[in-house]
Scaffold this motif. Sequence first.
Motif, PDB file in Angstrom:
ATOM      1  N   LEU A 134       4.180  -8.507 -18.252  1.00 60.35           N
ATOM      2  CA  LEU A 134       4.829  -9.710 -18.765  1.00 60.35           C
ATOM      3  C   LEU A 134       3.863 -10.872 -18.617  1.00 60.35           C
ATOM      4  CD1 LEU A 134       8.410  -9.451 -17.223  1.00 60.35           C
ATOM      5  CD2 LEU A 134       7.772  -9.108 -19.597  1.00 60.35           C
ATOM      6  N   ASP A 135       3.696 -11.638 -19.664  1.00 62.11           N
ATOM      7  CA  ASP A 135       2.827 -12.811 -19.640  1.00 62.11           C
ATOM      8  C   ASP A 135       1.437 -12.481 -19.110  1.00 62.11           C
ATOM      9  OD1 ASP A 135       4.902 -14.424 -20.631  1.00 62.11           O
ATOM     10  OD2 ASP A 135       5.693 -14.709 -18.604  1.00 62.11           O
ATOM     11  N   GLY A 136       0.903 -11.337 -19.492  1.00 65.51           N
ATOM     12  CA  GLY A 136      -0.448 -10.957 -19.104  1.00 65.51           C
ATOM     13  C   GLY A 136      -0.603 -10.464 -17.680  1.00 65.51           C
ATOM     14  N   LYS A 137       0.531 -10.202 -16.981  1.00 62.45           N
ATOM     15  CA  LYS A 137       0.478  -9.730 -15.600  1.00 62.45           C
ATOM     16  C   LYS A 137       1.252  -8.428 -15.460  1.00 62.45           C
ATOM     17  CE  LYS A 137       0.128 -14.305 -13.626  1.00 62.45           C
ATOM     18  NZ  LYS A 137       0.682 -15.280 -12.730  1.00 62.45           N
ATOM     19  N   VAL A 138       0.687  -7.505 -14.666  1.00 55.82           N
ATOM     20  CA  VAL A 138       1.401  -6.272 -14.367  1.00 55.82           C
ATOM     21  C   VAL A 138       2.492  -6.616 -13.364  1.00 55.82           C
ATOM     22  CG1 VAL A 138       1.262  -3.943 -13.415  1.00 55.82           C
ATOM     23  CG2 VAL A 138      -0.619  -4.836 -14.800  1.00 55.82           C
ATOM     24  N   MET A 139       3.726  -6.424 -13.755  1.00 54.33           N
ATOM     25  CA  MET A 139       4.866  -6.764 -12.912  1.00 54.33           C
ATOM     26  C   MET A 139       5.387  -5.571 -12.120  1.00 54.33           C
ATOM     27  SD  MET A 139       5.008  -9.909 -13.551  1.00 54.33           S
ATOM     28  CE  MET A 139       6.465 -10.349 -12.658  1.00 54.33           C
ATOM     29  N   ALA A 140       5.234  -4.359 -12.675  1.00 53.65           N
ATOM     30  CA  ALA A 140       5.777  -3.177 -12.021  1.00 53.65           C
ATOM     31  C   ALA A 140       5.013  -1.943 -12.483  1.00 53.65           C
ATOM     32  CB  ALA A 140       7.255  -3.029 -12.344  1.00 53.65           C
ATOM     33  N   ILE A 141       5.011  -0.930 -11.607  1.00 57.44           N
ATOM     34  CA  ILE A 141       4.365   0.341 -11.927  1.00 57.44           C
ATOM     35  C   ILE A 141       5.340   1.480 -11.633  1.00 57.44           C
ATOM     36  CG2 ILE A 141       2.055  -0.546 -11.440  1.00 57.44           C
ATOM     37  CD1 ILE A 141       2.140   1.061  -8.773  1.00 57.44           C
TER      38      ILE A 141
ATOM     39  N   VAL B 208       0.842  -1.198   0.000  1.00 56.21           N
ATOM     40  CA  VAL B 208       0.000   0.000   0.000  1.00 56.21           C
ATOM     41  C   VAL B 208       0.882   1.255   0.000  1.00 56.21           C
ATOM     42  CG1 VAL B 208      -1.723   1.334   1.288  1.00 56.21           C
ATOM     43  CG2 VAL B 208      -1.952  -1.166   1.103  1.00 56.21           C
ATOM     44  N   MET B 209       1.881   1.287   0.874  1.00 54.07           N
ATOM     45  CA  MET B 209       2.770   2.449   0.965  1.00 54.07           C
ATOM     46  C   MET B 209       3.488   2.703  -0.360  1.00 54.07           C
ATOM     47  SD  MET B 209       6.305   2.930   3.089  1.00 54.07           S
ATOM     48  CE  MET B 209       7.044   1.693   2.037  1.00 54.07           C
ATOM     49  N   ARG B 210       4.034   1.649  -0.966  1.00 53.02           N
ATOM     50  CA  ARG B 210       4.797   1.823  -2.213  1.00 53.02           C
ATOM     51  C   ARG B 210       3.894   2.231  -3.378  1.00 53.02           C
ATOM     52  NH1 ARG B 210       8.223   3.259  -3.868  1.00 53.02           N
ATOM     53  NH2 ARG B 210       9.248   1.703  -5.153  1.00 53.02           N
ATOM     54  N   CYS B 211       2.666   1.714  -3.416  1.00 52.90           N
ATOM     55  CA  CYS B 211       1.737   2.150  -4.463  1.00 52.90           C
ATOM     56  C   CYS B 211       1.450   3.640  -4.320  1.00 52.90           C
ATOM     57  CB  CYS B 211       0.441   1.353  -4.406  1.00 52.90           C
ATOM     58  SG  CYS B 211       0.573  -0.338  -5.030  1.00 52.90           S
ATOM     59  N   MET B 212       1.188   4.085  -3.086  1.00 50.96           N
ATOM     60  CA  MET B 212       0.905   5.500  -2.847  1.00 50.96           C
ATOM     61  C   MET B 212       2.119   6.368  -3.184  1.00 50.96           C
ATOM     62  SD  MET B 212      -1.365   5.158   0.630  1.00 50.96           S
ATOM     63  CE  MET B 212      -1.365   6.906   0.979  1.00 50.96           C
TER      64      MET B 212
ATOM     65  N   VAL C 101      11.244   5.207 -11.880  1.00 52.85           N
ATOM     66  CA  VAL C 101      11.480   4.473 -10.636  1.00 52.85           C
ATOM     67  C   VAL C 101      10.304   3.518 -10.467  1.00 52.85           C
ATOM     68  CG1 VAL C 101      11.839   4.630  -8.157  1.00 52.85           C
ATOM     69  CG2 VAL C 101      12.730   6.423  -9.663  1.00 52.85           C
ATOM     70  N   PHE C 102      10.514   2.267 -10.829  1.00 53.97           N
ATOM     71  CA  PHE C 102       9.440   1.283 -10.825  1.00 53.97           C
ATOM     72  C   PHE C 102       9.325   0.561  -9.491  1.00 53.97           C
ATOM     73  CE2 PHE C 102       9.668   2.026 -15.269  1.00 53.97           C
ATOM     74  CZ  PHE C 102       8.402   1.729 -15.750  1.00 53.97           C
ATOM     75  N   PHE C 103       8.084   0.315  -9.086  1.00 52.36           N
ATOM     76  CA  PHE C 103       7.788  -0.522  -7.926  1.00 52.36           C
ATOM     77  C   PHE C 103       7.466  -1.909  -8.456  1.00 52.36           C
ATOM     78  CE2 PHE C 103       4.140  -1.946  -5.031  1.00 52.36           C
ATOM     79  CZ  PHE C 103       4.968  -2.711  -4.240  1.00 52.36           C
ATOM     80  N   ASN C 104       8.321  -2.863  -8.110  1.00 50.04           N
ATOM     81  CA  ASN C 104       8.153  -4.254  -8.504  1.00 50.04           C
ATOM     82  C   ASN C 104       8.155  -5.097  -7.221  1.00 50.04           C
ATOM     83  OD1 ASN C 104       8.420  -6.905  -9.315  1.00 50.04           O
ATOM     84  ND2 ASN C 104      10.089  -6.531 -10.728  1.00 50.04           N
ATOM     85  N   PRO C 105       7.002  -5.578  -6.787  1.00 48.80           N
ATOM     86  CA  PRO C 105       6.949  -6.350  -5.539  1.00 48.80           C
ATOM     87  C   PRO C 105       7.898  -7.546  -5.502  1.00 48.80           C
ATOM     88  CG  PRO C 105       4.739  -5.822  -6.264  1.00 48.80           C
ATOM     89  CD  PRO C 105       5.670  -5.418  -7.372  1.00 48.80           C
TER      90      PRO C 105
END
Length: 134
Positions: free
Chosen positions: A95-102, A70-74, A109-113
Motif C-alpha cells: 500500500l502506498d509503495g510500502k510492504v504492509m504484510a507478508i 524476526v520470529m513472525r517472519c520466520m 495468514v498474513f503477518f502485519n506488524p
Amino acid sequence: MLDISEAIIAEIIDFEIHVDDDATIGEAIGSVALSASMEIKVNEAYFVFGGPEAFLSIPNQGTDFFGHFVMRCMQTVGVTSTREMEGELIKVIILDGKVMAIASLKDDVFFNPLTEFPLVKKSSHETSRYYGHD
C-alpha cells in the motif's frame, strides 16, 4: 483491514538486522536499539518490510518488537533460520509503495506488524520512534 485479494507474489532478497547506536540513544537510555528488515523484490522493483523506519526495540526495555518481528517472519516464511529466507517466494500486500504484510504461498495468514505491534502507533504522550521503550 488489508484486502488479501490485493496480494502479489514476491521474492525475499535479503533479511537484515540493524543496530542503531546513535549517540543520542546511548545518552538517553544507555543502550542501542535493534530492528530487522526484509528486502523484497516484486518484478523489477525492490521494497523493504520492517526496518528502523518502522520500529526499533531497545534490549531489555519494554516490548520486544525486534524479537517478535524476526520470529513472525520466520514463522510466516516457514524457515528455522533467517539465512533460509533468501530466495523464498511469498505473498505481499503493498500500500502506498510500502510492504504492509507478508504471507506464505501456502496460506492467507498474513503477518502485519501494525496489527501485531499494538504500541507501534505512537500515543499522544510518546515522542520517540523507539517503540517498546517504557
